[in-house]
Every structure is written in structure tokens, then in C-alpha cells.
Design a protein around this motif. Structure first.
Motif, short mmCIF file in Angstrom:
data_model
loop_
_atom_site.label_atom_id
_atom_site.label_comp_id
_atom_site.label_asym_id
_atom_site.label_seq_id
_atom_site.Cartn_x
_atom_site.Cartn_y
_atom_site.Cartn_z
N ALA A 62 46.44 69.79 65.71
CA ALA A 62 45.31 69.30 64.96
C ALA A 62 44.75 70.59 64.23
O ALA A 62 44.44 70.54 62.75
CB ALA A 62 44.26 68.80 65.70
N GLN A 63 44.69 71.68 64.87
CA GLN A 63 44.15 72.96 64.23
C GLN A 63 45.04 73.43 63.41
O GLN A 63 44.70 74.00 62.11
CB GLN A 63 43.95 74.00 65.31
N VAL A 64 46.29 73.47 63.48
CA VAL A 64 47.37 74.02 62.50
C VAL A 64 47.21 73.11 61.15
O VAL A 64 47.30 73.62 60.11
CB VAL A 64 48.78 74.01 62.80
N ALA A 65 46.97 71.72 61.43
CA ALA A 65 46.79 70.95 60.00
C ALA A 65 45.48 71.31 59.45
O ALA A 65 45.64 71.44 58.34
CB ALA A 65 46.82 69.36 60.52
N LYS A 66 44.45 71.62 60.21
CA LYS A 66 43.03 71.69 59.72
C LYS A 66 43.14 73.19 58.88
O LYS A 66 42.62 73.26 57.80
CB LYS A 66 42.17 71.47 60.70
N ILE A 67 43.36 74.14 59.74
CA ILE A 67 43.03 75.52 59.00
C ILE A 67 44.50 76.37 58.87
O ILE A 67 44.44 77.61 58.51
CB ILE A 67 42.20 76.30 59.96
N GLY A 68 45.54 75.60 59.26
CA GLY A 68 46.76 76.42 58.99
C GLY A 68 47.09 77.45 59.80
O GLY A 68 47.99 78.37 59.82
N CYS A 69 46.54 77.59 61.23
CA CYS A 69 46.99 78.58 62.04
C CYS A 69 46.36 78.32 63.40
O CYS A 69 45.13 77.63 63.30
CB CYS A 69 46.58 79.93 61.43
N ALA A 70 47.05 78.52 64.46
CA ALA A 70 46.58 78.45 65.97
C ALA A 70 47.18 79.39 66.64
O ALA A 70 48.30 79.62 66.37
CB ALA A 70 46.84 77.35 66.55
N LEU A 71 46.36 80.19 67.64
CA LEU A 71 47.05 81.29 68.32
C LEU A 71 46.78 81.11 69.80
O LEU A 71 45.77 81.05 70.18
CB LEU A 71 46.18 82.57 67.89
N ILE A 72 47.75 80.16 70.16
CA ILE A 72 47.45 79.91 71.82
C ILE A 72 48.69 80.44 72.70
O ILE A 72 49.67 81.12 72.28
CB ILE A 72 47.54 78.32 72.01
N GLY A 73 48.47 80.04 74.11
CA GLY A 73 49.43 80.29 75.09
C GLY A 73 50.63 79.43 75.29
O GLY A 73 50.12 78.07 74.91
N GLN A 74 51.60 79.54 75.85
CA GLN A 74 52.44 78.57 76.57
C GLN A 74 51.88 77.48 77.26
O GLN A 74 51.28 77.87 78.44
CB GLN A 74 53.66 79.19 76.93
N THR A 75 51.89 76.22 76.88
CA THR A 75 51.55 75.15 77.85
C THR A 75 52.54 75.07 79.30
O THR A 75 53.83 75.43 78.64
CB THR A 75 51.27 73.88 77.17
N LYS A 76 52.26 74.20 79.87
CA LYS A 76 53.22 74.05 81.01
C LYS A 76 54.34 73.22 80.76
O LYS A 76 55.46 73.07 81.42
CB LYS A 76 52.47 73.67 82.41
N ASP A 77 54.20 72.28 79.79
CA ASP A 77 55.20 71.40 79.13
C ASP A 77 56.25 71.92 78.31
O ASP A 77 57.16 71.42 78.04
CB ASP A 77 54.57 70.28 78.33
N LEU A 78 55.97 73.10 77.78
CA LEU A 78 56.98 73.89 76.73
C LEU A 78 58.13 74.61 77.43
O LEU A 78 57.59 75.56 78.33
CB LEU A 78 56.01 74.67 76.03
N ALA A 79 59.39 74.24 77.17
CA ALA A 79 60.28 75.17 77.93
C ALA A 79 60.23 75.54 79.55
O ALA A 79 60.20 76.59 79.78
CB ALA A 79 60.81 76.30 76.89
N PRO A 80 59.84 74.53 80.35
CA PRO A 80 59.42 74.78 81.70
C PRO A 80 60.67 75.56 82.25
O PRO A 80 60.28 76.21 83.26
CB PRO A 80 59.18 73.50 82.20
N ALA A 81 61.92 75.49 81.96
CA ALA A 81 63.08 75.85 82.63
C ALA A 81 62.99 77.35 82.42
O ALA A 81 63.37 78.23 83.39
CB ALA A 81 64.30 75.40 81.79
N ASP A 82 62.33 77.87 81.33
CA ASP A 82 62.37 79.23 81.18
C ASP A 82 61.14 79.98 82.06
O ASP A 82 61.61 81.19 82.65
CB ASP A 82 61.73 79.63 79.65
N LYS A 83 60.35 79.35 82.27
CA LYS A 83 59.14 79.84 83.31
C LYS A 83 59.96 80.05 84.72
O LYS A 83 59.78 80.96 85.27
CB LYS A 83 58.21 78.72 83.49
#
Ligand code: URA
Length: 438
Positions: free
Chosen positions: A145-166
Motif C-alpha cells: 500500500a505504501q509503495v502505491a501511495k508514496i512510491g517508496c517503502a523501506l522495510i525489513g525482511q518478513t518471515k514469509d519472504l524467502a524463508p529457505a535463505d534464512k
């Protein structure tokens, strides 16, 4: 499960120098994600890959399987080419902080998922969290939602993203299998491709303060990242940049945010601005926001000059719950109780500033973590650091230590005196940007 998908058979095949199939790599990555492979089996295969390597096809299959081990964010509701930047890590590398708002202010959406500092290298998330109230733990929905609204978001990796890498990164860390190009490629690209981006610009660093110690190694890693990213259907470009001395004049979380704000005001150190603009130029070209490098560079400098980049940073901070007043008043950032100049022992010209020693001084002050669970002190670090080629007088300032502990300040001072070499003559000019790989 066919017998060839038993862990011990896959490990044996790689141990003997074979190339693994897409199915075998899929079984390995699934085993890391769902726990069906034991840690000793995962570690044995990691070591076999470290020793035997992977073909370009294996690396591409590995990256894709890692990316698909979790959710892949969908940003198709955001118009335009979404472009991110990733750095392989360095000392004083706060580039993402001025770069993301500059590029977003030029109209290219920047979805950025960053990491924390570990060991000698700092992390963008820790730096941003030194801004009072700033949250990096947004959900994937809030991020979209934030990328759509203001064109940028700076966040940390969530647990759902590429869990095998963790899982695999943690094992690599303790089994001496980190420095392996196919494994690094899969690790970096799986996370970045899962963000929902269309294109990626990489800053592959080499030198004393970087992961890759030589330009040749960085070149090899950059080539693999560009090739594997392309195989994943994304346009990836990589800049090779030197990391022998720290980037900019500040190392430490809040101190680096203050320096990033200076950059957005057009008052940042020359080297930091050079790398930021060079990466931004490639992002604007990939995002279709400029026709050539000169136009892209001019556009980036214009949003700094007219204040739009600074305004975009205020917007990002406010959207993520932070105190946007730090942009106009950096004294609102956490401040250390001890601020002390380190004096030059002799007069001369600075011939080197060892990035690794500087990082270790900042680590001793509490600016970084030796282990993932360590807490950091956002206020401490090193500022006003001299740069190679600058003259100093005996007793003149080499840097300012920001500390909250007297013993740590003394130890850091000893390290910083070792980090800076003062010579009689000006050293030969060093290239900061060694090349572009596309
Ligand atoms: N950074 C990553 O995310 N992974 C690696 O393997 C190395 C650096």
C-alpha cells in the motif's frame, strides 16, 4: 519420492562433482524450508556446493527455488517499472537512505527490503530505526500500500519472504560456506526477486571493508548476479565500487542518517554523493525516467536542489511512524554523551583509512553487532572522518568519536589511530567506481 531425491544421494552427486537437476535442487530447498532435511544434511550439501561449485543453470534453479520457498510480493497494482538497489555491504554505506527518496522523487517506484548489520558491515534497517518512532516491520500488505501511495517503502525482511535463505544463511554462517558465489547469488537474488520488483541495481563492493576483497572477485560475483537475475526475468545491472576507506565521513547509525540527510540537502560528502548518483542514474534508466545517463544525473541533482527528494524522505519517515522533524533538525536523532576528537600524531597527507579497522572501532563503541541477537546503540560511532588525500596538521582532527562508555571510547581511539595512515606525499588517485556490468 524417487530414490534420487533422497538427501544422501543428492549430497553424493554434488560431492562427486555432478550437476544437480531442478528437481534435486528443489528437494534441497524444500528440505531447508519444511525441516525434512536435517541440519547436518543441509550443511553437508552446502559444503559440497562450496567445494564443487554450481553451473549457471544450477545457480538459476537454486535462486528460483529459494525465491519460491515463501511468498512473492505482487506489486502489479503499482504503475511503472519498480526498481530496487542492493549493496553487498560495506563500511559507512548509507547510500540507500538518500538514494531511495531521490529516485522516488524522480517518479520511479522504489520498493526496498533491507537487512540488518552483522559483523563489521552496517545495515540500513538499523540506521533507519535510529530515527525516533521509525518502523521497519511493516506487513507485506502495508508495504504494498505504501509503495502505491508514496512510491517508496523501506522495510525489513518478513518471515514469509524467502524463508529457505534464512535457514541456509544461518547454517552457512557457522559452517564456513558463506564465501561461495552461487550461494551468495541465490541468497541475495531470491530475497530481492521476492519483493515484487521489475529491475535491480547492485552495488558490488570490493576492498578492505567489503565481502569481496579484490576487484576480480567482485567482477565474478557481479557477472553471476547479472546473469542469474536475467534468467529470472529481471533486468539487473551492477556497479563495481571500491570499499577500502569508509564511504562518507560517518560510521554509526544515527550519525549516518544525519549524513544521509546532508546528502539530500546537497551538502553530503563527495564520495557518498558520487556513488549515490551513479546508482540512481542506472535506476532511472531502468525505470524509463530518463533517456540517457546525463539526463538521469541532472534529474537526480535537480530533485536535491529543489527539495523534492528531502520532502520525499519526510513523507517516507512519516508514513512509517517516524519523527520527520529529524530532517530539519538532526539534533533530534539519538546523541552520545561523549564526543571527542582524535588528534593526528604527525602532520602530513592521509594515505589510507582502513575501512575494516574503522568498522571495528565503531563495533567496539556499540554501533554494530558481533552476533545477530546483540543490541546496538544508535547514537555511537565515528564522525568527521578524514579522507584519503586530505592534509592534516599535527594535533589536528582525524575524526570525532561519539561514545556512551569511556573505556570503549579509549579502545576505539587506539583502533582509529591505527586505521589512519599519514604520509609525506599525496597517494595516487583511487577509482571509486570501477565499472558497470549490464
Ligand atoms: N548477503 C546476503 O544476503 N547473502 C549472502 O550470501 C551474502 C551477502
Amino acid at each position: 519420492m524417487g530414490s534420487t531425491l533422497f538427501p544422501q544421494h543428492i549430497i553424493a552427486k554434488k560431492r562427486d562433482g555432478g550437476a544437480l537437476s531442478r528437481e534435486e535442487i528443489g528437494a534441497f530447498v524444500r528440505g531447508a524450508t519444511d525441516g525434512s532435511w536435517a541440519d547436518y544434511q543441509l550443511s553437508a550439501l552446502l559444503m559440497a556446493i562450496f567445494l564443487r561449485g554450481m553451473t549457471p543453470e544450477e545457480t538459476a534453479h537454486y535462486t528460483e527455488a529459494m525465491m519460491r520457498s515463501g511468498v512473492v510480493a505482487d506489486l502489479s497494482h503499482v504503475p511503472g517499472v519498480k526498481v530496487d538497489k542492493h549493496s553487498t555491504g560495506g563500511v559507512g554505506d548509507k547510500v540507500s537512505i538518500p538514494l531511495a527518496p531521490m529516485v522516488a522523487a524522480c517518479g520511479v517506484p522504489v520498493p526496498m527490503i533491507s537487512g540488518r548489520g552483522l559483523g563489521h558491515s552496517g545495515g540500513t534497517l538499523d540506521k533507519l530505526e535510529s530515527i525516533p518512532g521509525f518502523r521497519t516491520d511493516l506487513s507485506l500488505d502495508a508495504y504494498r500500500a505504501q509503495v502505491a501511495k508514496i512510491g517508496c517503502a523501506l522495510i525489513g525482511q518478513t518471515k514469509d519472504l524467502a524463508p529457505a535463505d534464512k535457514k541456509l544463511y544461518a547454517l552457512r554462517d557457522v559452517t564456513a560456506t558463506v564465501e561461495c558465489i552461487p550461494l551468495i547469488c541465490g541468497s541475495i537474488l531470491s530475497k530481492k526477486l521476492a519483493e515484487g520488483i521489475d529491475a535491480l541495481v547492485l552495488d558490488v563492493k570490493y576492498g578492505r571493508g567489503a565481502f569481496m576483497k579484490t576487484e576480480a572477485e567482485a567482477h565474478e560475483l557481479a557477472a553471476a548476479l547479472v546473469r542469474v537475475g536475467g534468467a529470472g526475468g529481471k533486468e539487473v545491472r551492477a556497479l563495481l565500487t571500491a570499499m577500502d576507506q569508509p564511504l562518507g565521513r560517518a560510521v554509526g547509525n544515527a550519525l549516518e542518517v544525519a549524513e544521509a540527510i546532508a546528502c539530500l540537502r546537497g551538502e553530503g560528502p563527495e564520495d557518498l554523493m558520487e556513488v549515490t548518483v551513479a546508482l540512481g542514474v542506472q535506476m532511472l534508466l531502468l525505470g524509463g525516467a530518463a533517456k540517457d545517463e546525463a539526463a538521469a544525473g541532472a534529474k537526480l541533482l535537480e530533485v536535491v536542489r529543489n527539495g523534492r527528494a528531502l520532502e520525499k524522505f519526510r513523507e517516507i519517515i512519516a508514513a512509517q511512524g517516524g519523527d520527520a522533524r529529524v530532517v530539519d533538525d538532526p539534533a533530534r536523532l539519538p546523541q552520545a554523551t561523549i564526543k571527542r576528537a582524535v588528534a593526528a600524531p604527525v602532520a602530513g597527507i592521509v594515505s589510507s583509512v582502513d575501512a575494516m579497522e574503522t568498522a571495528l572501532a565503531a563495533l567496539r563503541l556499540g554501533a554494530g553487532r558481533a552476533r545477530a541477537e546483540d543490541k546496538i546503540d544508535p547514537a555511537v560511532g565515528v564522525a568527521d572522518l578524514v579522507k584519503i588525500g586530505e592534509p592534516v596538521r599535527a594535533g589536528g582532527r582525524l575524526c570525532t568519536i561519539h561514545a556512551n562508555d569511556e573505556a570503549a571510547a579509549r579502545e576505539a581511539e587506539e583502533r582509529l589511530l591505527r586505521a589512519v595512515t599519514i604520509a609525506n606525499a599525496r597517494p595516487p588517485d583511487q577509482r571509486l567506481i570501477a565499472g558497470l556490468m549490464a
